[in-house]
Design a protein around this motif. Structure first.
Motif, PDB file in Angstrom:
ATOM      1  N   ASP A 165       0.853  -1.184   0.000  1.00 53.70           N
ATOM      2  CA  ASP A 165       0.000   0.000   0.000  1.00 53.70           C
ATOM      3  C   ASP A 165       0.892   1.238   0.000  1.00 53.70           C
ATOM      4  OD1 ASP A 165      -1.881   1.979   0.315  1.00 53.70           O
ATOM      5  OD2 ASP A 165      -2.943   0.973   1.944  1.00 53.70           O
ATOM      6  N   ILE A 166       1.326   1.636  -1.200  1.00 54.14           N
ATOM      7  CA  ILE A 166       2.281   2.730  -1.342  1.00 54.14           C
ATOM      8  C   ILE A 166       1.719   4.048  -0.808  1.00 54.14           C
ATOM      9  CG2 ILE A 166       1.702   3.467  -3.687  1.00 54.14           C
ATOM     10  CD1 ILE A 166       5.262   2.970  -2.821  1.00 54.14           C
ATOM     11  N   VAL A 167       0.404   4.219  -0.915  1.00 47.81           N
ATOM     12  CA  VAL A 167      -0.213   5.449  -0.412  1.00 47.81           C
ATOM     13  C   VAL A 167      -0.042   5.528   1.101  1.00 47.81           C
ATOM     14  CG1 VAL A 167      -2.386   6.707  -0.173  1.00 47.81           C
ATOM     15  CG2 VAL A 167      -1.850   5.563  -2.334  1.00 47.81           C
ATOM     16  N   GLN A 173       5.585   8.131   5.809  1.00 42.68           N
ATOM     17  CA  GLN A 173       6.851   8.832   5.625  1.00 42.68           C
ATOM     18  C   GLN A 173       6.666  10.339   5.799  1.00 42.68           C
ATOM     19  OE1 GLN A 173       7.812   7.308   1.715  1.00 42.68           O
ATOM     20  NE2 GLN A 173       9.172   5.750   2.557  1.00 42.68           N
ATOM     21  N   LEU A 174       5.574  10.876   5.251  1.00 45.41           N
ATOM     22  CA  LEU A 174       5.321  12.310   5.388  1.00 45.41           C
ATOM     23  C   LEU A 174       5.007  12.681   6.844  1.00 45.41           C
ATOM     24  CD1 LEU A 174       3.289  12.976   2.122  1.00 45.41           C
ATOM     25  CD2 LEU A 174       5.648  13.655   2.617  1.00 45.41           C
ATOM     26  N   GLU A 175       4.266  11.817   7.553  1.00 44.13           N
ATOM     27  CA  GLU A 175       3.997  12.056   8.970  1.00 44.13           C
ATOM     28  C   GLU A 175       5.305  12.085   9.759  1.00 44.13           C
ATOM     29  OE1 GLU A 175       1.271   9.081  10.392  1.00 44.13           O
ATOM     30  OE2 GLU A 175      -0.266   9.674   8.950  1.00 44.13           O
ATOM     31  N   PHE A 176       6.201  11.165   9.445  1.00 46.08           N
ATOM     32  CA  PHE A 176       7.495  11.106  10.117  1.00 46.08           C
ATOM     33  C   PHE A 176       8.295  12.380   9.834  1.00 46.08           C
ATOM     34  CE2 PHE A 176      11.973   9.538  10.317  1.00 46.08           C
ATOM     35  CZ  PHE A 176      11.981   9.249  11.669  1.00 46.08           C
ATOM     36  N   LEU A 177       8.250  12.833   8.582  1.00 43.51           N
ATOM     37  CA  LEU A 177       8.942  14.071   8.212  1.00 43.51           C
ATOM     38  C   LEU A 177       8.383  15.258   8.986  1.00 43.51           C
ATOM     39  CD1 LEU A 177      11.066  15.339   6.344  1.00 43.51           C
ATOM     40  CD2 LEU A 177       9.268  15.615   4.648  1.00 43.51           C
ATOM     41  N   LYS A 178       7.059  15.302   9.144  1.00 45.27           N
ATOM     42  CA  LYS A 178       6.416  16.389   9.899  1.00 45.27           C
ATOM     43  C   LYS A 178       6.839  16.366  11.367  1.00 45.27           C
ATOM     44  CE  LYS A 178       3.018  18.904   8.278  1.00 45.27           C
ATOM     45  NZ  LYS A 178       3.118  20.338   8.167  1.00 45.27           N
ATOM     46  N   ILE A 180       9.755  15.253  12.452  1.00 46.42           N
ATOM     47  CA  ILE A 180      11.151  15.688  12.494  1.00 46.42           C
ATOM     48  C   ILE A 180      11.262  17.197  12.311  1.00 46.42           C
ATOM     49  CG2 ILE A 180      13.370  15.562  11.278  1.00 46.42           C
ATOM     50  CD1 ILE A 180      12.683  12.679  10.566  1.00 46.42           C
ATOM     51  N   LYS A 181      10.514  17.714  11.339  1.00 47.48           N
ATOM     52  CA  LYS A 181      10.571  19.148  11.036  1.00 47.48           C
ATOM     53  C   LYS A 181       9.134  19.641  10.853  1.00 47.48           C
ATOM     54  CE  LYS A 181      12.871  22.563   8.364  1.00 47.48           C
ATOM     55  NZ  LYS A 181      14.156  23.095   8.492  1.00 47.48           N
ATOM     56  N   PRO A 182       8.477  20.026  11.933  1.00 47.06           N
ATOM     57  CA  PRO A 182       7.055  20.392  11.882  1.00 47.06           C
ATOM     58  C   PRO A 182       6.724  21.548  10.934  1.00 47.06           C
ATOM     59  CG  PRO A 182       7.790  20.162  14.151  1.00 47.06           C
ATOM     60  CD  PRO A 182       8.999  20.068  13.288  1.00 47.06           C
ATOM     61  N   GLY A 183       7.628  22.458  10.690  1.00 40.52           N
ATOM     62  CA  GLY A 183       7.315  23.609   9.844  1.00 40.52           C
ATOM     63  C   GLY A 183       7.594  23.401   8.366  1.00 40.52           C
ATOM     64  N   VAL A 184       7.875  22.171   7.944  1.00 40.35           N
ATOM     65  CA  VAL A 184       8.221  21.925   6.548  1.00 40.35           C
ATOM     66  C   VAL A 184       7.065  22.330   5.615  1.00 40.35           C
ATOM     67  CG1 VAL A 184       7.453  19.519   6.468  1.00 40.35           C
ATOM     68  CG2 VAL A 184       9.279  20.269   4.976  1.00 40.35           C
ATOM     69  N   LYS A 185       7.410  23.050   4.543  1.00 42.41           N
ATOM     70  CA  LYS A 185       6.405  23.519   3.580  1.00 42.41           C
ATOM     71  C   LYS A 185       6.609  22.899   2.198  1.00 42.41           C
ATOM     72  CE  LYS A 185       4.482  26.804   6.165  1.00 42.41           C
ATOM     73  NZ  LYS A 185       3.587  26.273   7.106  1.00 42.41           N
ATOM     74  N   LYS A 186       7.884  22.653   1.813  1.00 47.23           N
ATOM     75  CA  LYS A 186       8.174  22.096   0.492  1.00 47.23           C
ATOM     76  C   LYS A 186       9.052  20.863   0.656  1.00 47.23           C
ATOM     77  CE  LYS A 186       8.032  26.366  -2.156  1.00 47.23           C
ATOM     78  NZ  LYS A 186       8.773  27.242  -3.077  1.00 47.23           N
ATOM     79  N   ILE A 187       8.813  19.899  -0.245  1.00 52.59           N
ATOM     80  CA  ILE A 187       9.596  18.670  -0.237  1.00 52.59           C
ATOM     81  C   ILE A 187      10.106  18.441  -1.658  1.00 52.59           C
ATOM     82  CG2 ILE A 187       9.545  16.173   0.121  1.00 52.59           C
ATOM     83  CD1 ILE A 187       7.156  16.655   1.998  1.00 52.59           C
ATOM     84  N   GLY A 188      11.389  18.207  -1.799  1.00 58.35           N
ATOM     85  CA  GLY A 188      11.966  17.877  -3.100  1.00 58.35           C
ATOM     86  C   GLY A 188      12.044  16.375  -3.260  1.00 58.35           C
TER      87      GLY A 188
END
Length: 199
Positions: A165-167, A173-178, A180-188
């Protein structure tokens, strides 16, 4: 009192002696009859051909399949492979052509590491009245909703596989990123060119 205490000691000693005799008997039995090494299955001895269709980005998955089968003792396998499939809009046509070629070459099994190839292989084998097994990996779609299987209990066709279930994985992964860095706005996102140009 002393008689009861002596009786308990005697019972304990007798139980220990009986346990030791049983244990020694079992050791002798196992030493007398060493375990037999199981004979390899006829499946391992008979030559098999596995047809593989994949995009170039899946080369590692194909190498892993081959290595895993080798580790399991499947050394009498030949692989019917094609150059990696193009990632253009002709996937269905290319899959049908590759499947027909594999069936003509008498492949014992077809491996498709993506549902896009699997759906075409299933349709082609059905169209040809062929029941060669197809093993797929469904990475982007629910296999039932996508038409690879009738249900999770039984595919109702000649295909079986696993689903990722890739979704859900991407969400985690995005929750984990948030976290780590709660204010993230852009992802490359860097890609190796799978359906989008490489960066």
């Amino acid at each position: 009192m002393r008689g009861i205490k002596n009786f308990r000691i005697l019972i304990t000693v007798v139980m220990l002696v009986v346990a030791a005799v049983i244990l020694l008997s079992l050791v002798r039995i196992f030493q007398a009859t060493p375990p037999e090494i199981p004979k390899p299955s006829s499946v391992l001895r008979e030559p098999k051909t596995i047809g593989i269709m994949y995009f170039r980005q899946q080369a590692d998955a194909v190498a892993g399949l081959k290595e895993g089968l080798k580790e399991l003792g499947y050394t009498n396998i030949t692989y019917g492979e094609f150059p990696p499939m193009p990632t253009d809009d002709n996937v269905a046509k290319t899959t049908a052509e590759y499947t027909k070629t594999l069936l003509k070459e008498k492949a014992d099994l077809i491996f498709t590491p993506l549902e896009f190839q699997a759906i075409g292989a299933i349709a082609t084998t059905k169209e040809m009245g062929n029941n060669t097994p197809i093993v797929f990996v469904s990475q982007f779609h629910n296999p039932v909703d996508f038409g690879l299987a009738k249900s999770f209990r039984s595919s109702g066709n000649n295909a079986t596989g696993v689903a990722l279930d890739i979704v859900e994985v991407t969400q985690k992964q995005l929750e984990f990123l948030k976290k780590i860095k709660p204010g993230v706005k852009k992802i490359g996102i860097f890609t190796d060119g799978f359906r989008v140009p490489p960066l």
